[in-house]
Motif scaffolding. Sequence first.
Motif, PDB file in Angstrom:
ATOM      1  N   UNK A 151       0.848  -1.186   0.000  1.00  0.00           N
ATOM      2  CA  UNK A 151       0.000   0.000   0.000  1.00  0.00           C
ATOM      3  C   UNK A 151       0.882   1.234   0.000  1.00  0.00           C
ATOM      4  N   UNK A 152       0.289   2.375  -0.295  1.00  0.00           N
ATOM      5  CA  UNK A 152       1.038   3.631  -0.274  1.00  0.00           C
ATOM      6  C   UNK A 152       1.597   3.887   1.115  1.00  0.00           C
ATOM      7  N   UNK A 153       0.757   3.717   2.132  1.00  0.00           N
ATOM      8  CA  UNK A 153       1.206   3.969   3.500  1.00  0.00           C
ATOM      9  C   UNK A 153       2.368   3.050   3.879  1.00  0.00           C
ATOM     10  N   UNK A 154       2.265   1.789   3.513  1.00  0.00           N
ATOM     11  CA  UNK A 154       3.311   0.817   3.831  1.00  0.00           C
ATOM     12  C   UNK A 154       4.611   1.181   3.117  1.00  0.00           C
ATOM     13  N   UNK A 155       4.491   1.588   1.859  1.00  0.00           N
ATOM     14  CA  UNK A 155       5.672   1.953   1.090  1.00  0.00           C
ATOM     15  C   UNK A 155       6.391   3.152   1.701  1.00  0.00           C
ATOM     16  N   UNK A 156       5.631   4.185   2.034  1.00  0.00           N
ATOM     17  CA  UNK A 156       6.235   5.398   2.612  1.00  0.00           C
ATOM     18  C   UNK A 156       6.895   5.085   3.950  1.00  0.00           C
ATOM     19  N   UNK A 157       6.250   4.247   4.756  1.00  0.00           N
ATOM     20  CA  UNK A 157       6.787   3.916   6.066  1.00  0.00           C
ATOM     21  C   UNK A 157       8.102   3.148   5.974  1.00  0.00           C
ATOM     22  N   UNK A 158       8.302   2.404   4.885  1.00  0.00           N
ATOM     23  CA  UNK A 158       9.508   1.594   4.749  1.00  0.00           C
ATOM     24  C   UNK A 158      10.624   2.274   3.956  1.00  0.00           C
ATOM     25  N   UNK A 159      10.336   3.420   3.383  1.00  0.00           N
ATOM     26  CA  UNK A 159      11.395   4.157   2.703  1.00  0.00           C
ATOM     27  C   UNK A 159      12.305   4.841   3.720  1.00  0.00           C
ATOM     28  N   UNK A 160      13.563   4.994   3.382  1.00  0.00           N
ATOM     29  CA  UNK A 160      14.485   5.731   4.250  1.00  0.00           C
ATOM     30  C   UNK A 160      14.424   7.211   3.887  1.00  0.00           C
ATOM     31  N   UNK A 161      14.506   8.054   4.899  1.00  0.00           N
ATOM     32  CA  UNK A 161      14.409   9.503   4.694  1.00  0.00           C
ATOM     33  C   UNK A 161      15.584  10.202   5.359  1.00  0.00           C
ATOM     34  N   UNK A 162      16.224  11.121   4.634  1.00  0.00           N
ATOM     35  CA  UNK A 162      17.301  11.915   5.206  1.00  0.00           C
ATOM     36  C   UNK A 162      16.705  13.073   6.000  1.00  0.00           C
ATOM     37  N   UNK A 163      17.248  13.396   7.162  1.00  0.00           N
ATOM     38  CA  UNK A 163      16.751  14.545   7.922  1.00  0.00           C
ATOM     39  C   UNK A 163      16.839  15.822   7.078  1.00  0.00           C
ATOM     40  N   UNK A 164      15.727  16.509   6.930  1.00  0.00           N
ATOM     41  CA  UNK A 164      15.740  17.774   6.200  1.00  0.00           C
ATOM     42  C   UNK A 164      15.389  17.683   4.733  1.00  0.00           C
ATOM     43  N   UNK A 165      15.231  16.489   4.186  1.00  0.00           N
ATOM     44  CA  UNK A 165      14.877  16.413   2.764  1.00  0.00           C
ATOM     45  C   UNK A 165      13.390  16.699   2.566  1.00  0.00           C
ATOM     46  N   UNK A 166      12.982  16.894   1.337  1.00  0.00           N
ATOM     47  CA  UNK A 166      11.578  17.138   1.010  1.00  0.00           C
ATOM     48  C   UNK A 166      11.146  16.142  -0.057  1.00  0.00           C
ATOM     49  N   UNK A 167       9.837  15.889  -0.129  1.00  0.00           N
ATOM     50  CA  UNK A 167       9.300  15.028  -1.170  1.00  0.00           C
ATOM     51  C   UNK A 167       8.265  15.814  -1.960  1.00  0.00           C
ATOM     52  N   UNK A 168       8.336  15.729  -3.270  1.00  0.00           N
ATOM     53  CA  UNK A 168       7.381  16.398  -4.152  1.00  0.00           C
ATOM     54  C   UNK A 168       6.372  15.397  -4.659  1.00  0.00           C
ATOM     55  N   UNK A 169       5.112  15.804  -4.671  1.00  0.00           N
ATOM     56  CA  UNK A 169       4.038  14.982  -5.220  1.00  0.00           C
ATOM     57  C   UNK A 169       3.221  15.837  -6.163  1.00  0.00           C
ATOM     58  N   UNK A 170       2.538  15.186  -7.089  1.00  0.00           N
ATOM     59  CA  UNK A 170       1.707  15.910  -8.035  1.00  0.00           C
ATOM     60  C   UNK A 170       0.304  16.125  -7.510  1.00  0.00           C
ATOM     61  N   UNK A 171      -0.349  17.128  -8.060  1.00  0.00           N
ATOM     62  CA  UNK A 171      -1.733  17.394  -7.719  1.00  0.00           C
ATOM     63  C   UNK A 171      -2.627  16.319  -8.320  1.00  0.00           C
ATOM     64  N   UNK A 172      -3.801  16.169  -7.756  1.00  0.00           N
ATOM     65  CA  UNK A 172      -4.751  15.175  -8.244  1.00  0.00           C
ATOM     66  C   UNK A 172      -5.125  15.435  -9.697  1.00  0.00           C
ATOM     67  N   UNK A 173      -5.399  14.365 -10.419  1.00  0.00           N
ATOM     68  CA  UNK A 173      -5.834  14.504 -11.814  1.00  0.00           C
ATOM     69  C   UNK A 173      -7.198  15.178 -11.900  1.00  0.00           C
ATOM     70  N   UNK A 174      -7.907  15.278 -10.776  1.00  0.00           N
ATOM     71  CA  UNK A 174      -9.205  15.944 -10.754  1.00  0.00           C
ATOM     72  C   UNK A 174      -9.082  17.453 -10.590  1.00  0.00           C
ATOM     73  N   UNK A 175      -7.870  17.932 -10.314  1.00  0.00           N
ATOM     74  CA  UNK A 175      -7.679  19.361 -10.114  1.00  0.00           C
ATOM     75  C   UNK A 175      -7.837  20.112 -11.424  1.00  0.00           C
ATOM     76  N   UNK A 176      -8.265  21.363 -11.321  1.00  0.00           N
ATOM     77  CA  UNK A 176      -8.334  22.222 -12.499  1.00  0.00           C
ATOM     78  C   UNK A 176      -6.910  22.512 -12.975  1.00  0.00           C
ATOM     79  N   UNK A 177      -6.710  22.739 -14.274  1.00  0.00           N
ATOM     80  CA  UNK A 177      -5.376  23.063 -14.774  1.00  0.00           C
ATOM     81  C   UNK A 177      -4.754  24.220 -14.014  1.00  0.00           C
ATOM     82  N   UNK A 178      -3.479  24.069 -13.684  1.00  0.00           N
ATOM     83  CA  UNK A 178      -2.671  25.072 -12.978  1.00  0.00           C
ATOM     84  C   UNK A 178      -3.136  25.299 -11.551  1.00  0.00           C
TER      85      UNK A 178
END
Length: 294
Positions: A235-262
């Motif tokens: 699952x998404x939650x399981x995947x995120x929980x098992x990934x390693x993260x560096x202190x101070x890094x950021x993660x970028x995600x895209x907006x939903x496909x249901x969002x209006x353009x821009x």
Amino acid sequence: MTGSVVVGYTATDAGADAAALGARLARSLGATLHLVIVLPNEGTRSAAVPPERAYEEHVKAQARQWLKDAVVRLPQELTRSGHVRFSESFAEGLIAAGEEFGARVIVIGAAGGGIFGRHRLGSVASELLHSSTIPVALAPVGAAQQDDHVLPRVTVAVGSRPGADALLDEAVALAGDSGVDLRLVSLVPFDVPPGLDTGAIRTVGDTHGQEVLAVAAELLPDGRTAAVERAPGDSVEDAVAHLSWLPGEVVLVGSSRLAQPRRLFLGSTAAKMLHELPVPMIVVPRTRNEAGDR
């Protein structure tokens, strides 16, 4: 790519978390940092309860003092400033400030009552994520207590849905301008139709990851590298929980496909990620701003 970092500031722990993340991003990007307090328009009060001029002036003076104190606490090497703006809503005022200052990101803190190191969306974040044309960075609870001065790495969660190209472009730009490496985490295994066997899902995810990696490696400046990492779990939650993260890094995600353009809209996958993420999340609009690159 130029631009500034705008922080939606309040004299609270959440405001301090947002200011800390804003400072980290501004230092990494060599950008100007703007702290913005949004106050309600004077005309928004009920006609039955006319505004007291003395009270209004007191609120403005208090906001300016809060900003002055916050700006002083920011790293001295940053170009920084504080601003009081007026709007019918905090989110609307922040978006207007972001457009005014040519912001490449708007930063806000978590809602009160959240768990340390985790995210909790409040009304301001929800409104921003439904209406902003500018990427929005969400600072987790306790971000102000971290000693991270610059970004150590940028992670981007890539899929195959609409907006993936704009997301990759934004992640490459952030990593390149910050002088750090880029990690690609493929979410394709969670985007495929249900019923596919595990081997097929893995093949689809690996193929997509390598394709995106090739594009990212070509776009990144010399000296910076990109690597793809498989997100383990069912699952998404399981995947995120098992990934390693560096202190101070950021993660970028895209907006939903249901969002209006821009514009932004937090999709179900990103919302699930927020439950487990120990690092800031930056939500990127599906398409670029009409004004062009910031």
